[in-house]
Structures are given as structure tokens and as C-alpha cells.
Design an enzyme around this catalytic site. Structure first.
Site, PDB file in Angstrom:
ATOM      1  N   HIS A  47      -8.106  34.084  -7.308  1.00  0.00           N
ATOM      2  CA  HIS A  47      -7.265  34.845  -8.237  1.00  0.00           C
ATOM      3  C   HIS A  47      -5.842  34.297  -8.265  1.00  0.00           C
ATOM      4  O   HIS A  47      -5.221  34.179  -9.337  1.00  0.00           O
ATOM      5  CB  HIS A  47      -7.283  36.320  -7.828  1.00  0.00           C
ATOM      6  N   GLU A  50      -5.800  31.222 -10.379  1.00  0.00           N
ATOM      7  CA  GLU A  50      -5.833  31.557 -11.808  1.00  0.00           C
ATOM      8  C   GLU A  50      -4.423  31.848 -12.323  1.00  0.00           C
ATOM      9  O   GLU A  50      -4.032  31.389 -13.403  1.00  0.00           O
ATOM     10  CB  GLU A  50      -6.746  32.763 -12.022  1.00  0.00           C
ATOM     11  N   HIS A  51      -3.645  32.595 -11.542  1.00  0.00           N
ATOM     12  CA  HIS A  51      -2.262  32.878 -11.933  1.00  0.00           C
ATOM     13  C   HIS A  51      -1.435  31.601 -12.010  1.00  0.00           C
ATOM     14  O   HIS A  51      -0.635  31.414 -12.929  1.00  0.00           O
ATOM     15  CB  HIS A  51      -1.615  33.830 -10.917  1.00  0.00           C
ATOM     16  N   GLU A 127       0.595  43.565  -8.268  1.00  0.00           N
ATOM     17  CA  GLU A 127      -0.727  43.895  -8.804  1.00  0.00           C
ATOM     18  C   GLU A 127      -1.582  44.606  -7.756  1.00  0.00           C
ATOM     19  O   GLU A 127      -2.289  45.580  -8.054  1.00  0.00           O
ATOM     20  CB  GLU A 127      -1.408  42.610  -9.273  1.00  0.00           C
TER      21      GLU A 127
END
Length: 420
Positions: A47, A50-51, A127
Site C-alpha cells: 500500500h 502504491e502511494h 489514513e
């Protein structure tokens, strides 16, 4: 027009589905590496990666990436799942080449500069904090952990804050080196696209990549555990899960019809009995998910502290009754909902492109819509009731609860009631 599938010499696969009459297209790079491919010390890195793809390349800054897409009215985004990470864009027909060039650049050439890593680390920690403060989000992470404890498939996609705090350039580049080989990449496009042109672009952007052997991943082992946390909230959030068939099994369609009949809409058993007749909750639903080697039937409800005991007991009773009592009409209705949902969703080129990648990763080909509908139509009432009977007989749920949980029965009580 039909789907075209090609494979480059290095193993990268391409799937293209033109959709006549559309003026826009969706194009994406789908990497078959997600949360379940992480080692324990890597949890959250897929993840994070991906950022970081959007933070800049040697030829584009983060702002240029955004502007280059938005200058032509398109959008670009990404997501990380258990088994796949997707980078995709939606643009008008004339801008497909531009979109694919940007996607190839951010996937293949991320900079991973230290200041950008620190900025994005802060974003991801926010997040994680937001997820922890959102009960009907975090409850599903807890349910996954309870169902698949101490294994990659049970860990959260975001990862724990303490892991995210430690990731740096070496960890990000290491995950790319392990998993971002061409054999694990699928270029999928749908809408106003030209297959021949897409194949040439795929060769240009990805043909130079060297093959890289895929690393094995640990199989999922459903354990049926429990996690609960008392918290001062207005409602108790409760989620329950049962193991169901993996994505390659025809019984995955049976599981989905069963879940839809139980809690897939306003006409479903759980909604009618627990909300409409008894008023025990505002939200209640059931859904089915299927993965490489496992699947889950998941049920969720939010209710008051005084109602949680009755709600969970009646939910189990409905599951037990469904093993014998699901009618052909209920099953036909669930089947119609499943087919309609699939077909309506596929009117979007983004959904089409995602489907191409998912099917190619599972089957090595893209089954036609008619093939999938035939499998759905082949599910008989006897198969659905048999599935429900086996689910009840195993009496092995995973359970997660959050809120004022004092009166909530534990997993063993519900398992005994289900098996009674």
C-alpha cells in the site's frame, strides 16, 4: 467486439476489450502482488508503494503527473488489495497513449526520494488513524485477522503504524524487486481502445523488462477466531465470517447466491427478519468474497447494546433455518440480483478493464460473460441449501465486535447454537 489477449516475450499480458459507441477508455496496470504477498516485516509496504508511485519519476514531478492527466479531463488513481495492486486512468479516446505513458512511468520509475517518503508516511498514518476511528471500517480488518490469524492473508492492507514508521527507500525498492516483474503485470484496457495500438504501446513501455521469477506465498488457513473491544460508542458493530470456496471453484457462485439471499438486499432474509419485522438494527447485510485459495461469507450489523444478544442469536437462527428453508423463489431472486449487478457494472469501461485483469490472473484467459452467466444459472436450489447446511454443520464462525459489547455472546455460544 471480443476481447483480445496477448503475451509479450517477457511474460507481461495484455487484455483489450473495445466497447463500440464509447468516447472514453479505461486503461490500467494490474500487478498480481498485494497484501498477502508481504512478509510480516513488510506488512503495509504494498500500500505504501502504491502511494509512492504518484510522488514523482525522473521525468515527472507529482504535480506534473496530476496535471498531465487533468489537462485532458481525465483522472488517475490506484488501489491495493489482498492479491493485486492496480494503477489505472480514465481518459478520452484521443488520450489513451498519454495515460498509458504516465502509468508506465509511475509504475516502473518511481523515485522514492526521502522527503517524499516522509510526506507520504504522514498521509498513510493519517489514513490508519481514520480507519481506527471508523468502526464499520476497522471491524472488517479485525474480522480478517480473527479468521486468518498470524498469516499474511489475515493482516491489514494498511499495516500497523509501527511498521509504516520504519519503511524507507530500501524496503520499497526491495518489494518492487521481489514482485514487480513483467510476468506479474497485466495491462488491461476497455472502451474506446484499439487493440493493435495498445499492443505496440505495451511493447514500447514494457517489452524491455527482464523476466523475474514469482515468489511463492503462504496459503490461507481459516481458523475461526474472535476479537472484541469494548469502546464507548452508540452502537455495537458486529461482523461474522465463515470460510467459503476459492475463486476457481464453481461453488463460489453458490456461495454468492447464498449470501445474497441471506443479506444482499431489502428482500433478503436477514434484512426482513431483523430490521423490518423486529427493528433490531438499521444496517445489516451479507456478502461473499472469493480469493486464490479461500473465500469468505461475511455478515455485518450495527445495533444497540441492549439488542446485540438478540440480534446475534436470531442471525444464527436464520442461518440454520436457511439450510433447509431457502425457497426456489428466494434463490431465483438472488440469482437475478447477482446477474443484474454484474451486467450493470460492466457498462463501465473501468469495471470492464478490472474484470479483464482479474479473469486473466485467475484463469489465464478471459471467460465470456455468457460463460459466467451459465455458471450462475447452473446453481440449483439444492446446491444452495446444501451449501447452507454445510456452513451450519461446520459451526465455525469468525467473530469481531466493537462498542458496548458486554451483552454480546462469544463465538463458542454462537457456534453451539448454529450446530444445534
Amino acid at each position: 467486439m471480443s476481447v483480445e489477449v496477448h503475451e509479450l516475450a517477457n511474460g507481461l499480458r495484455l487484455a483489450v476489450e473495445p466497447m463500440p459507441g464509447l468516447r472514453s477508455a479505461s486503461v490500467g496496470i494490474f500487478v498480481t502482488a498485494g497484501g498477502r504477498h508481504e512478509r510480516l516485516e513488510q506488512n503495509g509496504i504494498a500500500h505504501f508503494l502504491e502511494h509512492m508511485a504518484f510522488k514523482g519519476t525522473p521525468t515527472r514531478s507529482a504535480q506534473q503527473i496530476a496535471e498531465e492527466i487533468e489537462d485532458v479531463g481525465g483522472y488517475i488513481n490506484a488501489y491495493t488489495g489482498k492479491e493485486m495492486t492496480a494503477y489505472y486512468a480514465r481518459v478520452l479516446e484521443a488520450d489513451v497513449e498519454r495515460a498509458l505513458g504516465i502509468l508506465a512511468d509511475i509504475v516502473l520509475n518511481p523515485l522514492f526520494e526521502a522527503p517524499d517518503i516522509e510526506v507520504e508516511r504522514g498521509v498513510i498514518l493519517q489514513e490508519i488513524g481514520q480507519a481506527l476511528d471508523t468502526p464499520d471500517d476497522i471491524i472488517f480488518d479485525w474480522l480478517q485477522e480473527a479468521a486468518y490469524p498470524a498469516q499474511p492473508f489475515g493482516r491489514t492492507i494498511l499495516g500497523p503504524a509501527e511498521r509504516v514508521q520504519g519503511f524507507g527507500r530500501a524496503e520499497l525498492a526491495g518489494f518492487v524487486g521481489e514482485h514487480y516483474g513483467p510476468e506479474r503485470m497485466i495491462l488491461a484496457a476497455a472502451g474506446a481502445v484499439d487493440p493493435e495500438r495498445l499492443l505496440a504501446l505495451a511493447e514500447r513501455h514494457f517489452g524491455h523488462l527482464a523476466r523475474r521469477p514469482a515468489l511463492p506465498f503462504l496459503p490461507a488457513r481459516f481458523a475461526g477466531g474472535e476479537r472484541r473491544e469494548a469502546r464507548d460508542l452508540e452502537q455495537v458493530h458486529v461482523a461474522m465470517a465463515f470460510e467459503s470456496p476459492g475463486v476457481r471453484e464453481d461453488e463460489a457462485y453458490t456461495a454468492q447466491i447464498y449470501a445474497t439471499a441471506m443479506g444482499g438486499g431489502m428482500s433478503s432474509r436477514l434484512f426482513q427478519e431483523l430490521r423490518e419485522r423486529r427493528g433490531l438494527c438499521y444496517t445489516i447485510f451479507a456478502q461473499a468474497g472469493a480469493y486464490e485459495d479461500t473465500g469468505l461469507i461475511t455478515l455485518y450489523a450495527g445495533t444497540g447494546a441492549e439488542q446485540i444478544g438478540e440480534l446475534t442469536r436470531l442471525t444464527v437462527d436464520e442461518l440454520r433455518r436457511a439450510a433447509e428453508g431457502l425457497s426456489p423463489a428466494e434463490i431465483d431472486r438472488a440469482r437475478a440480483q447477482m446477474k443484474a449487478g454484474m451486467l450493470m457494472g460492466l457498462e463501465s469501461p473501468s469495471s470492464r478493464a478490472e474484470r479483464l485483469a482479474r479473469m486473466l490472473s485467475i484463469w489465464g484467459r478471459v471467460p465470456t460473460i455468457d460463460e459466467i452467466i451459465a455458471k450462475i444459472d447452473a446453481v440449483t436450489p439444492e446446491r444452495v441449501r446444501g451449501f447452507g447446511e454445510r456452513l451450519a454443520a461446520r459451526a465455525d464462525p469468525a467473530l469481531a465486535l466493537l462498542g458496548p459489547v458486554g451483552d454480546a455472546p462469544d463465538r463458542s455460544v454462537l457456534a453451539r447454537r448454529l450446530a444445534a
